[in-house]
Design an enzyme around this catalytic site. Structure first.
Site, PDB file in Angstrom:
ATOM      1  N   HIS A 807      -5.283 -11.165  12.677  1.00 44.78           N
ATOM      2  CA  HIS A 807      -4.259 -12.271  12.616  1.00 44.78           C
ATOM      3  C   HIS A 807      -3.280 -12.060  13.793  1.00 44.78           C
ATOM      4  CE1 HIS A 807      -4.861 -12.549   8.161  1.00 44.78           C
ATOM      5  NE2 HIS A 807      -5.736 -13.389   8.554  1.00 44.78           N
ATOM      6  N   GLU A 810       0.396 -10.975  13.612  1.00 48.10           N
ATOM      7  CA  GLU A 810       0.689 -10.059  13.013  1.00 48.10           C
ATOM      8  C   GLU A 810       0.799  -8.762  14.053  1.00 48.10           C
ATOM      9  OE1 GLU A 810      -2.043  -9.385   9.887  1.00 48.10           O
ATOM     10  OE2 GLU A 810      -1.217 -11.125   8.768  1.00 48.10           O
ATOM     11  N   HIS A 904      -2.842  -4.687   8.957  1.00 49.52           N
ATOM     12  CA  HIS A 904      -2.111  -6.086   8.883  1.00 49.52           C
ATOM     13  C   HIS A 904      -0.558  -5.791   8.957  1.00 49.52           C
ATOM     14  CE1 HIS A 904      -5.615  -8.810   7.846  1.00 49.52           C
ATOM     15  NE2 HIS A 904      -6.235  -7.818   7.712  1.00 49.52           N
ATOM     16  N   GLU A 989      -1.073  -2.918   4.589  1.00 48.54           N
ATOM     17  CA  GLU A 989       0.172  -3.678   5.334  1.00 48.54           C
ATOM     18  C   GLU A 989       1.270  -3.117   5.652  1.00 48.54           C
ATOM     19  OE1 GLU A 989      -0.209  -7.065   4.967  1.00 48.54           O
ATOM     20  OE2 GLU A 989      -1.974  -7.716   3.827  1.00 48.54           O
TER      21      GLU A 989
END
Length: 1118
Positions: A807, A810, A904, A989
């Site tokens: 993404h 990010e 991420h 994350e």
């Protein structure tokens, strides 16, 4: 006497079913005294009971008995109000829990009977209040509300409103509540609008505010606000409310309420109502789609309809948390409960014959190390080193500085300005000698244009030292111009390029940089080869110059109390006082002819990773900013990165990013944007720093320019006080990390390692849709020798596969990956042990095109690449297709990776954490009936998380989970676990914001902490080695000791919620505002006074008449 008391049953004692039936039957035929006694007993029963007891009465058809008794009593020729009023009271108490009360009342004719009683007893307070409470209960059924409205029920109640004042506030409140209850249907709202009732309600609200000096009727104002909420449920009601000055009235009264503590409870509902009623305003764009388009192979350009897709799409593991009950239910439904699907390994998505092509991505398996040739292959197929020569740098990158005076038409430099600069007196101080104007231009070769084709350049002002200005001025006049005034010939171009390159050398010489693992010349070389859709030919200064973390840590921003309310008031002012709004467009991606103005900020975003579509000046120091949607799409606007200049120092500039799409953000919980100052960088402080005050994130009233009005946008607003006048600054959502930065970084790492010890191989995985190469890196330790034993150990090392930046928005994932790469290439003993134990296959950036073009979530194919792993398209999703192919290849040769991790960023939570996959935990969490006793599952998937919890200060074990959701079935984590068979398949994350636990608690995350997280993840891999004891027996105890030496913050003992509810409402209320004291049992007791309460003393009557005259109401003696 005693026996009589003992024989009387206790009221609190539960009645038997037979006894209750007897009581309810008797109430229909009993005499007056008996009926009153039964009603009294039922009332006591309810008073000492609970909601469960009321439901029990409903099951026994209590409302049916009461309705029959009421109808019989009301139709009696000699109407006995001593029975009717208690019956109405009991009906209101029991009926508000009975969903069928309206239909039952209609069937028995009780609705119109009640309405008639109200018409006949409008001057009798107790009877009026009883009828109003019952009408409120009946109106819970839409058909009943419509029936009352059709029979002038709204008019009857509306006429009662001016008749009661402070003596009978409870009756007035009951009337307003009943009126609000009738507004549950569209038909009644239209009736109220057409008959002018809205205007009357607004008038009453204004009079209570302006003349009720004793502030005795706050609850009346709350009830009126509740009416307004009901009215504005439909477009006609909302338009009537706005056109009649409802927003203006609420704004004025709210400002007065802020000055009186006793009235502050009215402010929030007023603010919410204003937000709800502000007219939907289309974004000032010509189209909703991105300003850029890219033709996809084999299909026309597609644009996603904003209304057709939920705009709260989060990072892979994020979930909307607006309605906790709904979310919990949806979450449970989303969990995969089919054991067959959880355990089944699907067939490969391609023939096995196609996997052989990936053998070249594993050169370590075939290299014989006889010649010890450790050079990485070059993407173009050359065997030479990819490091650029000085001539290549001079040719491919240039830098031009000009001192300038910018007029309204162009950025040309006048001779007068030069003379003024050179005319500085010798007596001036160093600060006074600073040049006022300095412009940086970075030119890059466009793939579709000749080398350094000159186009319309942007210019910005920047202060610099006098000596540096003199150097720039001298270089300016050294730039060769074409003799005939036309294009430069080849010789002239070469001279010009040489001069530009010299300027880079002079700049770097004058302002020496010492950014670890960053070389500006390498960055220029990498950027020259980067292909963007718009054809960027300008570099942003922070990416060229580099960044080092600022000293110390940066605390989370403290949110000022009610700051969001203050900002909303300012936005309401924009609607009320339109003459004060400038609406001056100062930057537009689609319009290069906007004239320059010295009275406003200047913006720019046409560089790699940049995102700002439009900037509009709305007040002297306030700007609305509109972000560009992802290419070939009309949504996913969240990431921003732009340049701003021409500022004044120490002036609060407000920036409003008005088309954000996520329904909540860490900006509401202490997060700040990041800022980079060129002035500061040239003075030796090249830092991205957290900046901004008065930050909040909330839903606004904007809608798509051409799309559905149902789409929702959110405003991120923050205030910046720039430190320097006429600086050039950059603002971003998070620390930017560009594709060119990655390419340059890999080249720097390649040069930094010892090829005799570190096997570092950079290869091209594939080309992207735009023609950019997607790099893949192999890192491991070289074999000690070419003996069979050493080579066998080398060939049989398990694989670790790491990926990141799928993404584009990010960017924190890239900084974590940067920490991983630098650690694995370092001389750290732990890194050396990891290289000796594993072969690392790393794809640092899965979505180069998205990163380059400043996108937030998708690739150029307008698809989320992390939803393409099940069956990736080799043409439209090449990076996913070939990464999965490599994983299939490793599995086919029995080298299935030991660990897979996809890096991420998370916009909703704090800290860093892992998501993994577990069959048992998924079944347990879903409440499945499937027994897990016979299921065998290796618990090793938790090992890395447990290790990280002990060695990584940024890590939160409590935030980890291992649930397999249906909505995530096509993500990398789930597909690699299910199809490739990797037990330890994770999504890691990392927060954009900061931490709420451990030694970093209440601090914002920086690039230092992000890189540290990448390092700690590598160190945690020691826990999955087969020979852990042997590894720990080395000199690693001084570096990583899971037992004692590292900080153990024990996050698994921290059970704080991820985030508490935001202190202010992010969403404005779509439905009716809940009334204070909504418990109708309490309301009925208050609103229906006893007969003794209807008469007041003479003094009270005198005071009320005086109040009546002040309010201007017609008094009707009750």
């Amino acid at each position: 006497m005693a026996s009589t008391e003992q024989s009387r049953p206790s009221v609190a004692a539960p009645l038997s079913s037979i006894g209750l039936d007897v009581l309810l039957s008797a109430v229909q035929n009993a005499d007056v005294e008996s009926t009153l006694h039964i009603l009294h007993k039922l009332d006591d029963l309810l008073a000492t009971g609970s909601t469960h007891r009321i439901h029990g009465l409903i099951i026994k058809d209590t409302t049916e008995y009461l309705l029959n008794a009421f109808v019989n009593a009301a139709r009696d020729c000699s109407t006995n109000y001593s029975i009717l009023v208690p019956l109405l009271k009991m009906l209101a108490k029991v009926g508000h829990k009975d969903r069928q009360i309206g239909a039952r009342a209609e069937k028995l004719g009780a609705v119109l009977l009640t309405l008639n009683l109200l018409k006949l007893n409008g001057k009798h307070g107790r009877r009026t209040a009883a009828c109003l409470c019952v009408i409120q209960v009946f109106s819970s059924t839409a058909s009943t509300a419509n029936l009352i409205g059709e029979n002038q029920g709204l008019d009857v109640i509306y006429e009662l409103l001016p008749q009661y004042t402070t003596k009978h506030l409870h009756i007035l409140k009951a009337a307003i509540n009943a009126f609000a209850a009738l507004l549950c249907t569209k038909a009644n709202i239209c009736l109220a609008v057409s008959k002018g009732h809205i205007s009357g309600l607004l008038e009453i609200y204004e009079k209570w505010h302006s003349k009720d000096t004793h502030r005795a009727a706050i609850e009346i104002c709350h009830a009126l606000l509740h009416c307004f909420y009901k009215v504005t449920r439909i477009t006609a009601g909302s338009q009537a409310f706005v056109s009649l000055g409802g927003i203006n009235l609420l704004y004025q009264t709210s400002q007065k309420c802020l000055l009186n503590n006793s009235l502050k409870s009215l402010v929030e509902p007023s603010v919410q109502l204003m937000r709800k009623c502000l007219p939907r305003t289309p974004l000032p764009l010509t189209k909703d789609e991105s300003a850029y388009t890219f033709p996809l192979p084999g299909r026309p350009v597609c644009h996603v309809d904003v209304a057709s897709v939920e705009n709260n799409e989060e990072s892979d593991e994020e979930k909307t948390e607006n309605n906790q009950d709904t979310d919990d239910r949806d979450f449970d439904d989303d969990l995969e409960t089919d054991v067959y699907k959880l355990r089944k390994c699907p067939d490969p998505d391609r023939p096995k014959e196609l996997l052989a092509q990936y053998s070249h991505l594993c050169p370590e398996l075939s290299h014989d190390f006889q010649e010890l040739d450790f050079s990485s292959e070059v993407e173009e197929g050359s065997t030479s080193s990819p490091s650029p020569s000085d001539d290549e740098v001079r040719t491919l990158s240039s830098y031009l500085c000009r001192s300038c005076r910018t007029d309204k038409k162009n950025s040309s430099v006048t001779d007068d300005s030069s003379e003024k600069e050179t005319g500085q007196t010798e007596g001036q101080t160093a600060a006074q000698k600073k040049s006022k104007y300095l412009t940086f231009f970075f030119f890059l070769r466009s793939s579709a244009a000749p080398l350094f084709k000159v186009c319309n350049f942007h210019s910005h002002t920047l202060s610099a030292s006098p000596s540096f200005t003199t150097m720039v001025r001298k270089a300016k006049y050294e730039v060769p111009l074409s003799r005939n005034g036309g294009e430069l010939n080849d010789v002239e171009k070469e001279d010009k390029h040489f001069c530009h390159s010299s300027m880079i050398d002079m700049l770097l010489e004058r302002h020496k940089t010492s950014i670890p693992h960053h070389e500006p010349k390498l960055y220029c070389s990498a950027a020259a080869k980067t292909r963007s859709v718009p054809g960027f030919n300008i570099l942003s200064f922070p990416d060229f110059w580099g960044h080092v973390p600022p000293p110390g840590h940066e605390s989370m921003a403290q949110r000022k109390s009610s700051i969001q309310r203050q900002k909303i008031f300012e936005d309401v002012q924009r609607f009320i006082n339109t003459k004060d709004i400038m609406k001056k467009v100062v930057f537009d991606l689609e319009n290069d002819s906007i004239p320059y103005s010295s009275e406003c900020l200047m913006f720019y975003s046409k560089f790699e990773c940049g995102n700002l579509r439009k900037a509009i000046q709305v007040r002297r120091y306030e700007y609305d900013l509109i972000l560009n949607a992802d290419i070939n799409s009309s949504q996913h606007a969240q990431w921003f990165y732009f340049e701003v200049s021409n500022m004044e120092a120490d002036v609060p500039y407000r920036f409003n990013v008005i088309n954000c799409e996520k329904s909540n953000s860490q900006f509401n919980y202490g997060m700040q944007p990041v800022l980079y100052s060129v002035k500061e960088a040239l003075e030796g402080r090249p830092h991205w720093v957290r900046a901004g005050t008065e930050i909040c994130y909330f839903r606004n009233n904007f809608c798509p320019a051409r799309g559905s009005e149902r789409a929702t946008f959110y405003t991120l607003t923050f205030t910046i006080n720039f430190k320097h006048k006429e600086d050039v600054c950059y603002l971003a959502y998070h620390y930017p990390y560009t594709y060119s930065t990655l390419k340059a970084h890999l080249n720097v790492l390649q040069k930094s390692v010892d090829p005799a010890e570190v096997y570092f191989r950079q290869q091209k995985l594939c080309d992207t849709l735009a023609g950019n190469s997607c790099p893949i890196v192999t890192i491991t330790a070289c074999p000690v020798s070419t003996t069979w034993r050493d080579m066998n150990q080398f060939r049989n090392r398990p694989y670790i596969v790491l990926t990141g930046r799928v993404h584009p928005g990010e960017s924190n994932a890239s900084w974590v990956m940067k920490g991983t790469l630098e650690f694995l290439c370092s001389s750290d003993p732990v890194a050396q042990s990891l290289r000796e134990a594993f072969v690392f296959k790393i794809v640092p950036m899965l979505n180069p095109d998205g990163v380059i073009n400043g996108m937030n979530r998708c690739d150029l194919n307008c698809e989320d690449l992390n939803r393409q792993w099940c069956k990736p398209d080799p043409v439209l999703s090449p990076t996913i297709y070939h990464t999965k192919g490599l994983l299939y290849y490793l599995k086919s040769i029995r080298r299935t990776p030991l660990v897979f991790c996809d890096y991420h960023g998370h916009s909703r939570k704090k800290n860093a954490f892992l998501y993994g996959c577990s069959i048992k935990e998924t079944l347990w969490a879903s409440g499945s009936d499937v027994t897990t006793v016979g299921l065998k599952e290796d618990p090793g998937y938790r090992t890395i998380a447990k290790t990280l919890d002990r060695i990584a200060p940024a890590f939160s074990f409590n935030s980890c989970n291992y649930l397999v959701e249906k909505s995530r079935s096509a993500t990398a984590r789930v597909v690699v676990w299910r199809e490739i068979g990797v037990l330890r398949s994770y999504t890691m994350e990392t927060t954009y914001n900061g931490f709420n636990l451990g030694i970093y608690k209440d601090l914002q995350i920086g690039t230092k902490e992000l890189k540290e997280m990448g390092t700690k993840f590598c160190q945690s891999l020691l826990s999955v080695t087969k020979d852990t004891k042997a590894l720990y027996s080395r000199a690693l105890k001084n570096y990583v000791s899971i037992d004692c030496n590292m900080q153990d913050h024990k996050s698994h003992n921290c059970f704080e919620d991820d985030e508490p509810p935001c202190v202010e409402e992010i969403e404005y209320s779509k439905c009716c505002l809940p009334l204070k004291g909504i418990d109708l049992d309490f309301e009925v007791n208050i609103n229906i006074p006893s007969s003794d309460e209807e008469k007041g003393s003479d003094d009270e009557q005198t005071e009320l008449k005086q109040f009546q005259n002040t309010m201007g109401y017609k008094w009707i003696q009750a």
